[in-house]
Design an enzyme around this catalytic site. Sequence first.
Site, PDB file in Angstrom:
ATOM      1  N   HIS A  33       0.849  -1.199   0.000  1.00 28.38           N
ATOM      2  CA  HIS A  33       0.000   0.000   0.000  1.00 28.38           C
ATOM      3  C   HIS A  33       0.881   1.244   0.000  1.00 28.38           C
ATOM      4  CE1 HIS A  33      -3.879   1.994   0.834  1.00 28.38           C
ATOM      5  NE2 HIS A  33      -3.175   2.833   1.581  1.00 28.38           N
ATOM      6  N   MET A  37       0.144  11.587  -1.022  1.00 30.06           N
ATOM      7  CA  MET A  37      -0.625  12.724  -0.501  1.00 30.06           C
ATOM      8  C   MET A  37      -0.073  14.005  -1.103  1.00 30.06           C
ATOM      9  SD  MET A  37      -1.043  11.702   3.505  1.00 30.06           S
ATOM     10  CE  MET A  37      -1.363  10.012   4.029  1.00 30.06           C
ATOM     11  N   MET A 137     -12.538   4.064   3.674  1.00 35.28           N
ATOM     12  CA  MET A 137     -11.619   4.675   4.636  1.00 35.28           C
ATOM     13  C   MET A 137     -12.236   4.548   6.024  1.00 35.28           C
ATOM     14  SD  MET A 137      -8.851   5.709   3.160  1.00 35.28           S
ATOM     15  CE  MET A 137      -8.194   6.330   4.710  1.00 35.28           C
TER      16      MET A 137
HETATM   17  C1  DX5 Z   1      -3.862   6.223   5.161  1.00 33.51           C
HETATM   18  C2  DX5 Z   1      -2.678   5.309   5.314  1.00 33.51           C
HETATM   19  C3  DX5 Z   1      -2.244   5.103   6.746  1.00 33.51           C
HETATM   20  C4  DX5 Z   1      -2.563   3.800   7.353  1.00 33.51           C
HETATM   21  C5  DX5 Z   1      -1.786   3.695   8.615  1.00 33.51           C
HETATM   22  O1  DX5 Z   1      -4.289   6.333   3.864  1.00 33.51           O
HETATM   23  O2  DX5 Z   1      -2.790   4.162   4.580  1.00 33.51           O
HETATM   24  O3  DX5 Z   1      -2.775   6.036   7.535  1.00 33.51           O
HETATM   25  O4  DX5 Z   1      -3.913   3.711   7.563  1.00 33.51           O
HETATM   26  O5  DX5 Z   1      -2.272   2.720   9.435  1.00 33.51           O
HETATM   27  P1  DX5 Z   1      -2.659   3.002  10.958  1.00 33.51           P
HETATM   28  O6  DX5 Z   1      -3.967   3.737  10.928  1.00 33.51           O
HETATM   29  O7  DX5 Z   1      -2.759   1.640  11.539  1.00 33.51           O
HETATM   30  O8  DX5 Z   1      -1.572   3.812  11.547  1.00 33.51           O
HETATM   31 ZN    ZN Z   2      -3.853   4.580   2.443  1.00 35.82          ZN
END
Ligand code: DX5
Ligand code: ZN
Length: 221
Positions: A33, A37, A137
Site C-alpha cells: 500500500h 498525498m 476509509m
Molecule cells: C492512510 C494510510 C495510513 C494507514 C496507517 O491512507 O494508509 O494512515 O492507515 O495505518 P494506521 O492507521 O494503523 O496507523
Molecule cells: Zn492509504
Amino acid sequence: MKSLISPSLMCADFLHLGDELKKLEENGIEYLHIDIMDGEFVPNYTLGIDFIKKLKAATKIPLDVHMMVTRPENKLDWIPFGEGDYVSVHYEASVHLHRALSMIHARGGKTMLALNPGTPLSVIEEVLPELDAILVMTVNPGFAGQKLVPSTLDKIRRLRKYLDENGYGHVEIECDGNVSFENAKKMREAGANIFVAGTSSIYAKDGSFEDNIKKLRAAIR
Ligand code: DX5
Ligand code: ZN
C-alpha cells in the site's frame, strides 16, 4: 473471498526498507500500500513517484497505490503502475471519475474507488461496472495512528450486502485506517477482504514484525 494484507509503506522503517521488503515477501504479503498525498486533498505529504519506481524494480509484490490527491485524472500518467497493480482514486477528489477509472483499466491496472468516512455509499452507483474494488476509509485520510471512525464498520457491512445482492460479488472491499488486530477481525466479519496494515498492526512498536504479520493473518482468517 480470500483475505489479503496490504502493508502501508508510509509506516515502514525507511532505514531498513530492503530487509522489511524481504520479510514481506517471505510472509506471502499480497500487496504493498503506497500513500500518495498532495498537501491539498489531505493535510500531509507522503510517498512519491521516484519511490514507486524504485520499489517496482525491487519487488514483484503488486502495488496498491492510494492516491490522496485532487484531480487524480490529471496525475495518473505520472504513476508507474502496471498490470495487476491496484490504483485507488478518491470520489471526493475527482471531477472526471469515469475517465480516471478508464485510464487505470487501459493500462492493465485494477480500479479501486476510495470513500472518506463522511461520503455515502450511494455515490458508487454510476461507476460500479468499472470497479474492481472499493476502499472504505475507516479513518479520515492523511495520517497514520488515528482512531477508527466507528460508523465505518456498518458501512462495510452494508456495502458487502449491496454488492452481493446486485451482481457485484466479485468487487473487493479494502479498509484503511486503524486496522488493529481487534478491528481487523470486526472488519473481516463485516465483509472487507483487503486490510491495510499500519501502525495499528504490523508496524506496531510492541511485537516483532513477523509475529505481528502472523497475528494479523490470524485475526482476518
Ligand atoms: C492512510 C494510510 C495510513 C494507514 C496507517 O491512507 O494508509 O494512515 O492507515 O495505518 P494506521 O492507521 O494503523 O496507523
Ligand atoms: Zn492509504
